[in-house]
Write an enzyme that holds these catalytic residues in place. Structure first.
Site, short mmCIF file in Angstrom:
data_model
loop_
_atom_site.label_atom_id
_atom_site.label_comp_id
_atom_site.label_asym_id
_atom_site.label_seq_id
_atom_site.Cartn_x
_atom_site.Cartn_y
_atom_site.Cartn_z
N GLY A 602 0.95 -1.43 0.20
CA GLY A 602 0.00 0.08 -0.01
C GLY A 602 0.92 1.24 -0.02
N GLY A 607 3.27 7.45 3.66
CA GLY A 607 4.44 6.68 2.96
C GLY A 607 3.99 5.50 2.31
N VAL A 609 3.33 1.09 2.69
CA VAL A 609 3.20 0.14 3.62
C VAL A 609 3.65 -1.13 3.15
CG1 VAL A 609 1.29 -1.10 4.96
CG2 VAL A 609 1.16 1.45 4.14
N ASP A 721 -11.32 10.75 7.57
CA ASP A 721 -11.05 10.00 6.55
C ASP A 721 -11.76 8.92 6.35
OD1 ASP A 721 -9.90 10.31 3.80
OD2 ASP A 721 -7.98 9.51 4.77
#
Length: 907
Positions: A602, A607, A609, A721
């Protein structure tokens, strides 16, 4: 075809004839080995129950945590059992355990726990829209989820299990959805041959136990049932009538259930028909449940020469047992030696054969679900040792239940190894734990321990040489205590040979020679000022935060409807010492865990994953801060802080973190199925799309996670979110909310909005009211969740390119106005859904995305409506008709529906 057994022997008729010649009357066993606990009564008190004459005692000798309460006065009616008038509540600790003993290892026991809320805490919970949920464990394994939705009802859960030690522990697990409590706890020993489905590798959990009789028949339990099973009367007038026996029934000399004669005194028979049937639906759960069933059938009437009662037994339209003829005044039973084939509904029918002159009968019925025991309890020698240490030093930590398992609840200061046999205690850190007295001999029983830290306590006496007998011990820290005499030679020899790292106070250490813990602490302050300064910073920050919180709470009644967000100072990670319960990793450890950051799973604003494995094989996701990330460091702090405050089954779990120089990272539990976004977009590499029922389950669990953030936390949290890519899926498609980097904590009224200085979120999901006012609140998350609901209905993203970017709402509106649901629903569902269920969710989505936030529902209301939609879909999958035309059951058959959550309210 299902398997059945008549006393579980393959040669049924031969077995039946042999045992007709050897019938014994079942004698009643004594109750001296019973444990009957009335939880929450005064310490040391006891009484005899007026109905059973069994003695109930207080729970102080079985547990040392929790607080006693009486239920509210308006719930204390004459129909409430005395055991339900008070409770013991456990507001502190994630796991609180009763230790039941004495028991005999490898023997079988019936365990029963009862709960009646009765508004004991004055919080008016225990309602459909405000339930209390927590888990029960027997030992280290899951037993049942307690779901309290009626404050006046008794909820009773029962299991049959095998003791794996000389004690049985019953644990209440706080899942952050209400404070665990308990009204009573009972344990009854069973013969080892009873209920063969229960063994060392699996327990069975009662679904229902009913006595087919009229409503006037009372509940049957001890002393009529020597094992104190509770048989609840059940009638189904006018579909059946009741026949009664004039004499008592006898048990066979070998009987796997030993039902009490009392339940055979009455039997249900259909009225004016030749068939009797009943069914129940499988319980909802994290996995599909498997069931065992026992049918009790004995002839209550003395039949003349021409009368005959013979019937076939069907399960889900398949013959399960043919031509059964119940024995006269003998406790006959048929049961499943193996679990029934998995089904959404289990329907049994008893149909008279053509040569039968009488209809079928049924005396009683039991059903159990199977619970496997995957978790292994800690090695018994280690358990005995650590329990001895706990008792000698009166440890006040979270030392409840098993010391190593489940891993999530392992004891503070205890490290364990995992193996195929049993976990072993490999390290014990009791530094600065206030220990006094001699070193316990129990330490010598920890044969697998490699590190033992007893530093900075007030231990005295001589250092025992039996510590040298711990062959695996590599590190022993005894500094800062009050020992007298020299260090034993055997320990010194192991140290000088390099086999042991030994830390002591140069041979002898007395508390009056300046080496007391207090003096040592003072000397450490002088010689290591930097360490002290660093350790004080978080305490000062914590004190300031608590003071601020107290002031805000005092002012909360006069607070304005808007709390302005204070601009955050520029904060460096080094001066913001995060207090984690989770493990801290170095950057090199992360490199090893991820095989040098090999597999990317991801990417985001924070950043990249990466996928990885811990040393014990646990899969994790490592979220590494990018050097070019603008908001990364701030989001790291926010997400780390939020994740240390929230604990819920539908929120991702933080395993650990990395704060190593310039390297910042968060380590999460790994969610094997990716995100809901990936599934809806077909990016998982799987051919099959999510079914409508699966989509409902996923958003329901996500809604539960959001509701916890809004209402279950000490301070409400706004996610900011919410989107399908932040709803992650586990191996069994269990859903968890992720990514808390943009979350905001609300101080004051939970409904209060928070002003922000920067508009954040993902286009398509952002609340339009947020655009206008720059104020974000719980209803902003509700709006975003409404967009998620439109996505699971349509299978489309929130924004697509058209004339500009077109929002999903604009794409749905034309078909919605025409009332054409087929133009809205994802074509990958291929029409396999309940139309009413989809309309229900669509209506909910439109309510969630109302322009005026005040008109949007709360997440609690969203959950209720999603449950209704799921019930509609479940009913659709089962079908409106139970049987087709070839079903060998009359349309007028006598029947009864037995809810899987069936449970009597009276004792």
């Amino acid at each position: 075809m299902e398997e059945y057994s008549y006393r579980s022997l393959p040669k049924i008729m031969l077995w039946f004839l042999l045992h007709l010649m050897g019938v014994l009357v079942s004698g009643q066993s004594g109750s001296e080995d019973y444990i009957s606990i009335d939880c929450g009564i005064t310490s040391g008190s006891r009484y005899n129950d007026t109905k059973t004459q069994l003695e109930y005692i207080s729970d102080d000798q079985f547990i040392d945590t929790g607080t006693n309460y009486d239920i509210a006065n308006n719930y204390k009616t004459s129909s409430v059992a005395v055991q339900n008038l008070n409770v013991r509540s456990f507001p502190d600790g994630s796991r609180n355990c009763y230790t039941l003993k004495p028991v005999i290892q490898e023997h079988k026991y019936l365990i029963r726990a009862s709960f009646m809320y009765g508004n004991y805490d004055g919080l008016r919970m225990g309602q459909d829209n405000n339930p209390i949920l927590f888990d029960l464990h027997i030992g280290v394994n899951f037993w049942k989820t307690v779901n309290i939705t009626d404050a006046s009802k008794e909820y009773r859960f029962e299991a049959i299990t095998v003791a794996l030690a000389d004690f049985i522990q019953v644990c209440l697990i706080n899942t952050s959805t209400g404070t665990p409590f308990i009204s009573s706890l009972e344990m009854r020993p069973l013969k080892s041959n009873l209920y063969p489905a229960a063994n060392a590798s699996q327990s069975i959990v009662l679904t229902f136990r009913v006595n087919m009789a009229s409503e006037t028949t009372p509940v049957i339990r001890y002393p009529d049932d020597p094992y104190d099973r509770i048989w609840t009367p059940w009638d189904n007038v006018p579909y059946w009538s009741v026949i009664s026996a004039a004499s008592a029934f006898n048990n066979y000399d070998i009987d796997f259930f030993e039902p009490p004669s009392a339940v055979y005194r009455t039997a249900a028979v259909p009225v004016n028909d030749t068939s009797l049937w009943f069914y129940w639906d499988s319980e909802d759960g994290p996995t599909t449940l498997q069931y065992f069933v026992v049918l009790y059938m004995g002839e209550a009437e003395a039949l003349n020469g021409t009368a005959k009662r013979v019937f076939d037994i069907y399960l889900n339209r398949q013959v399960w047992f043919p031509s059964f003829e119940p024995p006269y005044l003998i406790t006959g039973s048929i049961y499943s030696p193996k679990p029934l084939d998995v089904s959404a509904r289990y329907t049994f029918s008893l149909n008279a054969t053509t040569n039968s002159t009488l209809p079928p009968l049924l005396n009683a019925l039991e059903a159990y679900s199977l619970v496997l025991l995957p978790e292994l309890m800690t090695d018994l020698d280690d358990v005995e040792a650590i329990m001895g240490i706990r008792e000698q030093y009166q440890m006040k930590r979270n030392w409840m239940g098993d010391p190593c398992a489940p891993k999530k609840y392992s004891w503070d200061g205890v490290s364990c190894s995992r193996s195929a046999t049993a976990p072993r205690i490999t390290a014990l850190n009791l530094s600065s734990s206030g220990l006094t007295g001699h070193i316990s001999t129990s330490f010598s029983m920890l044969k697998a321990i490699t590190s033992l830290d007893l530093s900075y306590n007030k231990l005295n006496g001589t250092i025992p040489d039996y510590l040298a007998s711990l062959s695996s011990l590599k590190v022993l820290n005894l500094t800062g205590n009050c020992f007298s005499g020299p260090v034993p030679d055997v320990l010194l020899k192991r140290s000088t040979s390099g086999l042991l790292t030994l830390r002591t106070d140069n041979g002898t250490s007395k508390c009056d020679n300046g080496l007391s813990p207090d003096n040592i602490s003072k000397k450490k302050k002088i010689t290591t000022p930097v360490i002290v300064v660093i350790s004080i910073v978080p305490l000062v920050l914590l004190a300031v935060a608590l003071s601020t919180l107290c002031i805000l709470r005092r002012r909360s009644q006069d607070a304005l409807p808007l709390i302005e967000e204070v601009p955050e100072r520029k904060m460096d990670v080094q001066d913001h010492q995060l207090q984690f319960e989770s493990k801290q990793f170095t950057y090199m450890q992360l490199a090893n865990i991820t095989n040098k950051f090999e597999q990317i799973i991801g990417n985001g604003g924070f950043g990249t994953v990466y996928h990885g494995y811990l040393e014990d094989g646990t899969e994790v996701a490592v979220k590494l801060l990018s050097e070019t990330s603008g908001q990364g460091r701030k989001e790291f702090l926010a997400e780390a802080q939020n994740l240390t405050m929230v604990h819920h089954k539908n929120l991702v779990t933080l395993v650990g973190y990395c704060n190593d120089g310039e390297h910042l990272a968060l380590v999460y539990e790994y969610m094997a199925r990716g995100s809901l976004y990936d599934y809806l977009r077909g990016r998982t590499g799987r051919d099959r799309a999510l079914s409508w029922r699966e989509r409902l389950h996923i958003v329901l669990e996500a809604a539960q996670g959001l509701d916890y953030l809004h209402k279950g936390c000490r301070l409400p949290i706004i996610h900011r979110d919410v989107k399908t890519s932040n709803i992650l899926l586990g191996q069994n498609l269990e859903a968890k909310i992720a990514d808390f980097g943009l979350s905001k904590t609300v101080i004051g009224n939970a409904q209060t909005q928070v002003s922000t200085m920067v508009l954040v979120g993902t286009p398509g999901y952002i609340d339009p009211e947020y655009y206008k006012t720059w104020k974000v609140g719980e209803k902003s998350d509700v709006y975003s969740f409404g967009v998620v609901l439109l996505e699971i209905i349509t299978g489309e993203p929130p924004m697509v390119e058209g004339k500009g970017m077109v929002h999903i709402l604009e794409r749905v509106k034309p078909a919605l106005i025409r009332g054409d649901i087929t133009k809205i629903v994802d074509g990958k569902l291929r029409g396999r859904y309940d139309v009413n269920s989809v309309w229900n969710v669509l209506d909910l989505a439109m309510n969630c995305i109302e322009e005026n936030s005040a008109q949007r529902p709360t997440m609690a209301e969203v959950i209720m409506q999603l449950k209704d939609s799921l019930n509609l879909e479940n009913a659709h999958e089962r079908g409106d008709e139970l049987y087709s035309e070839d079903t060998p059951i009359s349309e007028k058959s006598a029947f009864v529906y037995l809810s899987a959550s069936f449970g009597p309210s009276a004792r």
